[in-house]
Design an enzyme around this catalytic site. Structure first.
Site, PDB file in Angstrom:
ATOM      1  N   LYS A   1       8.151 -14.001 -22.280  1.00 34.62           N
ATOM      2  CA  LYS A   1       8.730 -12.725 -21.820  1.00 34.62           C
ATOM      3  C   LYS A   1       9.494 -12.054 -22.951  1.00 34.62           C
ATOM      4  O   LYS A   1       9.324 -10.876 -23.239  1.00 34.62           O
ATOM      5  CB  LYS A   1       9.679 -12.955 -20.642  1.00 34.62           C
TER       6      LYS A   1
ATOM      7  N   TRP B   1      -3.857  -1.526  -1.039  1.00 33.64           N
ATOM      8  CA  TRP B   1      -3.835  -2.702  -1.907  1.00 33.64           C
ATOM      9  C   TRP B   1      -4.267  -3.842  -0.994  1.00 33.64           C
ATOM     10  O   TRP B   1      -3.450  -4.381  -0.241  1.00 33.64           O
ATOM     11  CB  TRP B   1      -2.443  -2.933  -2.478  1.00 33.64           C
TER      12      TRP B   1
ATOM     13  N   HIS C   1      12.982 -34.238 -32.951  1.00 31.05           N
ATOM     14  CA  HIS C   1      11.758 -34.658 -33.670  1.00 31.05           C
ATOM     15  C   HIS C   1      11.280 -33.576 -34.624  1.00 31.05           C
ATOM     16  O   HIS C   1      10.098 -33.503 -34.945  1.00 31.05           O
ATOM     17  CB  HIS C   1      10.675 -35.033 -32.653  1.00 31.05           C
TER      18      HIS C   1
ATOM     19  N   GLU D   1       7.186 -10.841 -25.906  1.00 33.89           N
ATOM     20  CA  GLU D   1       6.205  -9.765 -25.677  1.00 33.89           C
ATOM     21  C   GLU D   1       6.861  -8.414 -25.425  1.00 33.89           C
ATOM     22  O   GLU D   1       6.223  -7.383 -25.604  1.00 33.89           O
ATOM     23  CB  GLU D   1       5.243 -10.120 -24.553  1.00 33.89           C
TER      24      GLU D   1
ATOM     25  N   ASN E   1       1.317  -0.187   6.159  1.00 35.01           N
ATOM     26  CA  ASN E   1       1.625  -0.930   4.935  1.00 35.01           C
ATOM     27  C   ASN E   1       2.369  -2.189   5.370  1.00 35.01           C
ATOM     28  O   ASN E   1       3.350  -2.113   6.098  1.00 35.01           O
ATOM     29  CB  ASN E   1       2.506  -0.086   4.002  1.00 35.01           C
ATOM     30  N   GLY E   2       1.861  -3.364   4.949  1.00 31.58           N
ATOM     31  CA  GLY E   2       2.518  -4.626   5.320  1.00 31.58           C
ATOM     32  C   GLY E   2       1.480  -5.654   5.724  1.00 31.58           C
ATOM     33  O   GLY E   2       0.284  -5.487   5.468  1.00 31.58           O
TER      34      GLY E   2
ATOM     35  N   CYS F   1       0.866  -1.180   0.000  1.00 29.73           N
ATOM     36  CA  CYS F   1       0.000   0.000   0.000  1.00 29.73           C
ATOM     37  C   CYS F   1       0.898   1.224   0.000  1.00 29.73           C
ATOM     38  O   CYS F   1       2.116   1.124   0.053  1.00 29.73           O
ATOM     39  CB  CYS F   1      -0.840   0.013   1.268  1.00 29.73           C
TER      40      CYS F   1
ATOM     41  N   GLU G   1       7.758 -19.854 -20.264  1.00 29.01           N
ATOM     42  CA  GLU G   1       7.543 -18.518 -19.675  1.00 29.01           C
ATOM     43  C   GLU G   1       8.596 -17.550 -20.196  1.00 29.01           C
ATOM     44  O   GLU G   1       8.292 -16.406 -20.541  1.00 29.01           O
ATOM     45  CB  GLU G   1       7.559 -18.609 -18.148  1.00 29.01           C
TER      46      GLU G   1
ATOM     47  N   ARG H   1       1.125   1.990  -5.898  1.00 23.40           N
ATOM     48  CA  ARG H   1       1.380   1.023  -4.829  1.00 23.40           C
ATOM     49  C   ARG H   1       0.085   0.370  -4.358  1.00 23.40           C
ATOM     50  O   ARG H   1       0.099  -0.573  -3.572  1.00 23.40           O
ATOM     51  CB  ARG H   1       2.067   1.687  -3.636  1.00 23.40           C
TER      52      ARG H   1
ATOM     53  N   LYS I   1      -2.407  -4.780 -20.079  1.00 21.97           N
ATOM     54  CA  LYS I   1      -2.056  -5.463 -18.830  1.00 21.97           C
ATOM     55  C   LYS I   1      -3.105  -6.502 -18.474  1.00 21.97           C
ATOM     56  O   LYS I   1      -2.806  -7.542 -17.943  1.00 21.97           O
ATOM     57  CB  LYS I   1      -1.911  -4.447 -17.684  1.00 21.97           C
TER      58      LYS I   1
HETATM   59  C1  AGP Z   1       2.293 -11.997 -19.117  1.00 22.62           C
HETATM   60  O1  AGP Z   1       3.571 -11.378 -19.199  1.00 22.62           O
HETATM   61  C2  AGP Z   1       1.327 -11.400 -20.102  1.00 22.62           C
HETATM   62  N1  AGP Z   1       1.210 -10.023 -19.874  1.00 22.62           N
HETATM   63  C3  AGP Z   1       0.009 -12.147 -20.205  1.00 22.62           C
HETATM   64  O2  AGP Z   1       0.301 -13.394 -20.779  1.00 22.62           O
HETATM   65  C4  AGP Z   1      -0.774 -12.409 -18.895  1.00 22.62           C
HETATM   66  O3  AGP Z   1      -0.078 -13.322 -18.096  1.00 22.62           O
HETATM   67  C5  AGP Z   1      -2.130 -13.015 -19.271  1.00 22.62           C
HETATM   68  O4  AGP Z   1      -2.845 -12.052 -20.026  1.00 22.62           O
HETATM   69  C6  AGP Z   1      -2.964 -13.414 -18.046  1.00 22.62           C
HETATM   70  O5  AGP Z   1      -3.268 -12.274 -17.287  1.00 22.62           O
HETATM   71  P1  AGP Z   1      -3.932 -12.497 -15.826  1.00 22.62           P
HETATM   72  O6  AGP Z   1      -2.923 -13.237 -15.020  1.00 22.62           O
HETATM   73  O7  AGP Z   1      -4.216 -11.129 -15.308  1.00 22.62           O
HETATM   74  O8  AGP Z   1      -5.182 -13.312 -16.020  1.00 22.62           O
END
Ligand code: AGP
Length: 612
Positions: free
Chosen positions: A491, A74, A510, A494, A100-101, A2, A487, A27, A607
Site C-alpha cells: 500500500k 453491480w 538474519h 504503490e 440496491n442491497g 448499485c 500488504e 456504484r 487498476k
Molecule cells: C493492490 O493495491 C494493487 N492495485 C494490485 O496489487 C492488485 O491487487 C493486483 O493487481 C491484483 O488485482 P486483482 O485482484 O484484480 O487480480
C-alpha cells in the site's frame, strides 16, 4: 452496491433518470435500466452493459412519462444480463421496483410467492419485491392515497438484509414510494418536482435541498409534497438539509478521494460479503459449491493463487485453511505459479483470488490448473468477469466497485470470504467445531469493529505527517501479522512511492537489521498473543539503533516504549488482518496526500493488469 435514481415532476423523466445514472456509474456498471409511467401503463427499458447503451434502446426517446425510476447494476445475484437488470416488475406488470442491497431471505420469499402462483423470470433477489407488493396491494381493500405505501410497507417487513427501494405503480400516477435499510438513499426537493438517488452526486445539479432517510423510514412522494413515515407508518417530521458540495466532490460522497471513501466503505463491504452466509445456529451456506465431505477429505493440496493484494489475502487464507481444515495449503504468485510446472492432479483444489477477475497472470494460472485436472474456484468482486467464465466454481465478495488503484475494501472482503469458505469446508468435514463457532461469532462482530478502527484516523494521520519524507520504511510482523506487513508495505509503496519492505520480525537479525540506522521508520503489527513478546523484543532491537516506531496492536504493550501505538479491538487471529490493516491503509493514504500525489491513480499502475 448499485446506483438508483427516481424522479416525479412535470418534465420528461427519462433524460433526468439517465443523466442521474451516468453520475452513479461508479456504484456499478454491468447493466442499467429505467421504468416510467406512460399513458398506456408502466414501460421498462433495460439491458446489460453501460448506462450509455440505454440510448440505443428503440423507443427510449419517445417516453413521455413524468414519473420514473432507474438503476445501474453491480451484480450480486445473477450474472449481468437483460433479464437480471433492473427495474423489475411483478407478474402483472403493475408495479416496478429498483433496489440496491442484498435480500438475504429471497429464496424463502420466492418459494412463498411461487406457492401463490407467481413466476420468476430472473435469477435476482430483487424480483421478489414487486411481486410481494402486488400480493399485499391486492389484499388491501381500502382505496386511498396511502394504498401503495401500505403495500410497500408490508412487503418490506418480510425482507431480511439490506435494501434501498423505489416503487412506482400503474395504479397510482401521482405517487412514488421509497424506503431504505442499510443501503443509502437521499431525496432531493425541487419546485413542483422531487428526486431520489443512492447518493447526492446524481441529483446535485437539480437541487441542493435534501432529505436524508434513516433506516426503515418510508417516503411517499408526489410532485408537490413529500411525507415521511416510520416502519409502523407513523408520520415522521424531517428537516431539509442544504448540501454545499460541488458535483465533482459529491461523486466521492464528500470524501476527497475514492481510496478514502473505499477505506470507509469497509464495514458495508464486509457486511454485504457476509450477507446471508452466517446465521446463528445454522451452517455457513455456499449453495453454489456443493463440495462433499468425501471430496474435501480427498483433497491433497489447496493452492491459493493471485497477484498483489489478492495474494496477500491468500496468505491469510492459508493460515485459516491449514489450522481449521488441516488441508496442506500453498500460496503462490500467479506469474510464478504458471511457469514453475506446479505439482497438480485431480485431487488438487486451486483457488484464484482476483478483485477485477481480469488479471492476465491469474487467469493464465487458472487455465494451467484446469489442464492439469485440478478443480478450480474463483474468488472475485465482479460477477461475470473473465475469471468466472474459466473457473469450475465462483464465489463473490460484495465490496461494490473499487475505483482506486490501491485495493482496500476488496482485500478485507477477500479475507472475510476466505474465512467463510474455511468455515464451510470445516463444517462439511465435521472438524474444528469449537474454533469454527468462535470464528463465526467474531466474523459477525467485524463490521462494528471496523467502524471502531476507522476512528484511529487522526492518530494515524499525525504519525504520517512525521514520516512522509522518509525514503525507507520497514514493516514487521509474525504469523498472520506478517501477511499484513506485506500488504501494508505494498500500500505504502504503490501510492507514496516510498521504498517500503516487509519482513517476518524474526528474520530481522538474519540480515535486514543491517539496514536499520538512526531515524529509520519501523512499523509492526502485533495481534497474536502467543507471539507479541517476541515481536516486542525484535522492535526493541531496532529502537536501540535509533528507529522511529509505530505499533498496531490489540494486545497490552508498554506504550511508552514506542513512538506511536495504535490500539485496535481484539478479534479472532484468523480475521485480525481485517482490523490491523486499516490504520496502515489510512497511513499510506495520508502520506501520499502529504506528498501531493494522485492517490487514486498512482504513477505506472493500472487498476486491473490485463496484460502479462
Ligand atoms: C493492490 O493495491 C494493487 N492495485 C494490485 O496489487 C492488485 O491487487 C493486483 O493487481 C491484483 O488485482 P486483482 O485482484 O484484480 O487480480
Amino acid at each position: 452496491m448499485c446506483g438508483i435514481v427516481g424522479y416525479i415532476g412535470t418534465r420528461k423523466a427519462s433524460p433526468i433518470l439517465i443523466n442521474g445514472l451516468l453520475r452513479l456509474e461508479y456504484r456499478g456498471y454491468d447493466s442499467a435500466g429505467i421504468a416510467t409511467l406512460e399513458d398506456e401503463g408502466l414501460t421498462v427499458m433495460k439491458d446489460k452493459g453501460r448506462v450509455k447503451n440505454l440510448y440505443n434502446i428503440p423507443g427510449i426517446d419517445d417516453l413521455k412519462g413524468t414519473i420514473g425510476i432507474a438503476h445501474t447494476r453491480w451484480a450480486t445475484h445473477g450474472k449481468p444480463s437483460k433479464e437480471n437488470s433492473h427495474p423489475h416488475v411483478d407478474n402483472s406488470k403493475s408495479f416496478s421496483v429498483v433496489h440496491n442491497g442484498i435480500i438475504e431471505n429471497y429464496n424463502e420469499l420466492r418459494k412463498f410467492l411461487t406457492d401463490k402462483g407467481y413466476k420468476f423470470y430472473s435469477q435476482t433477489d430483487t424480483e421478489v419485491i414487486p411481486n410481494l407488493i402486488h400480493y399485499y396491494y391486492n389484499k388491501d381493500t381500502k382505496n386511498d392515497d396511502m394504498k401503495l405505501l401500505r403495500a410497500v410497507n408490508k412487503a418490506c417487513k418480510d425482507l431480511k438484509g439490506s435494501f434501498a427501494v423505489e416503487v412506482i405503480s400503474k395504479y397510482d400516477k401521482e405517487h412514488m414510494v421509497v424506503v431504505r435499510k442499510d443501503s443509502p438513499l437521499v431525496i432531493g426537493k425541487g419546485d413542483g418536482e422531487n428526486y431520489i438517488s443512492s447518493d447526492i452526486p446524481a441529483i446535485l445539479s437539480f437541487t441542493k435541498d435534501f432529505y436524508l432517510l434513516n433506516d426503515l423510514e418510508f417516503a411517499l412522494l408526489s410532485r408537490d409534497d413529500i411525507k415521511f413515515y416510520d416502519i409502523d407508518l407513523n408520520p415522521v417530521e424531517k428537516r431539509v438539509q442544504v448540501i454545499e458540495w460541488d458535483a465533482a466532490s459529491a461523486e466521492k460522497e464528500g470524501y476527497e478521494d475514492y481510496m478514502l471513501k473505499e477505506i470507509h466503505e469497509q464495514p458495508t463491504a464486509i457486511r454485504e460479503t457476509i450477507g446471508a452466509k452466517l446465521n446463528e445456529g445454522s451452517k455457513c451456506d455456499f449453495d453454489e459449491l456443493k463440495f462433499t465431505k468425501e471430496y474435501l477429505q480427498g483433497v491433497n493440496k489447496i493452492y491459493l493463487v493471485a497477484c498483489g493484494t489478492a495474494m496477500h489475502a491468500g496468505l491469510a487464507g492459508k493460515v485459516m485453511l491449514e489450522k481449521l481444515c488441516k488441508i496442506p495449503t500453498e500460496v503462490d504468485i500467479a506469474s510464478e505459479f504458471r511457469y514453475r510446472d506446479p505439482i497438480i492432479d485431480d485431487k488438487t483444489l486451486c483457488i484464484f483470488i482476483s478483485q477485477s477477475g481480469e488479471t492476465a497472470d491469474t487467469i493464465a494460472a487458472l487455465k494451467l490448473s484446469r489442464e492439469k485436472k485440478a478443480r478450480t474456484l474463483a474468488i472475485t468482486n465482479v460477477i461475470g468477469s473473465s475469471i468466472t467464465r474459466e473457473a469450475d466454481y465462483s464465489i463473490y465478495t460484495h465490496a461494490g466497485p473499487e475505483i482506486a488503484v490501491a485495493s482496500t475494501k476488496a482485500y478485507t472482503s477477500q479475507v472475510v470470504l476466505l474465512a467463510l469458505l474455511t468455515i464451510y469446508f470445516a463444517e462439511t468435514l465435521g472438524v474444528s467445531k469449537k474454533e469454527v463457532e468462535d470464528l463465526k461469532k467474531e466474523i459477525i462482530e467485524l463490521p462494528k469493529k471496523v467502524e471502531e478502527v476507522l476512528k484511529t484516523d487522526e492518530q494515524v494521520r499525525e504519525f504520517g505527517h512525521r514520516i512522509y519524507q522518509e525514503k525507507d520504511v520497514f514493516f514487521l510482523g509474525r504469523g498472520i501479522d506478517e501477511t499484513v506487513a506485506r500488504e501494508s508495505a505494498l500500500k505504502l509503496k504503490e501510492i507514496s512511492y516510498i521504498h517500503a519492505d516487509s519482513y517476518p520480525a524474526g528474520e530481522l537479525k538474519h540480515g535486514p537489521i543491517a539496514l536499520i540506522e538512526n531515524g529509520i521508520t519501523v512499523i509492526s503489527i502485533m495481534t497474536d498473543p502467543k507471539l507479541v513478546e517476541k515481536t516486542v523484543s525484535n522492535i526493541q532491537e531496532v529502537i536501540t539503533r535509533g528507529a522511529k516506531t509505530l505499533v498496531v496492536t490489540n494486545q497490552k504493550v508498554d506504550d511508552k516504549m514506542f513512538d506511536t501505538v495504535v490500539h485496535i479491538p481484539e478479534t479472532s487471529p484468523f480475521v485480525s488482518p481485517i482490523l490491523s490493516v486499516i490504520p496502515l491503509q489510512l497511513l499510506s493514504y495520508y502520506i501520499s496526500k502529504e506528498k501531493g500525489l494522485d492517490v487514486d491513480k498512482p504513477r505506472n499502475l493500472a487498476k486491473s493488469v490485463t496484460v502479462e
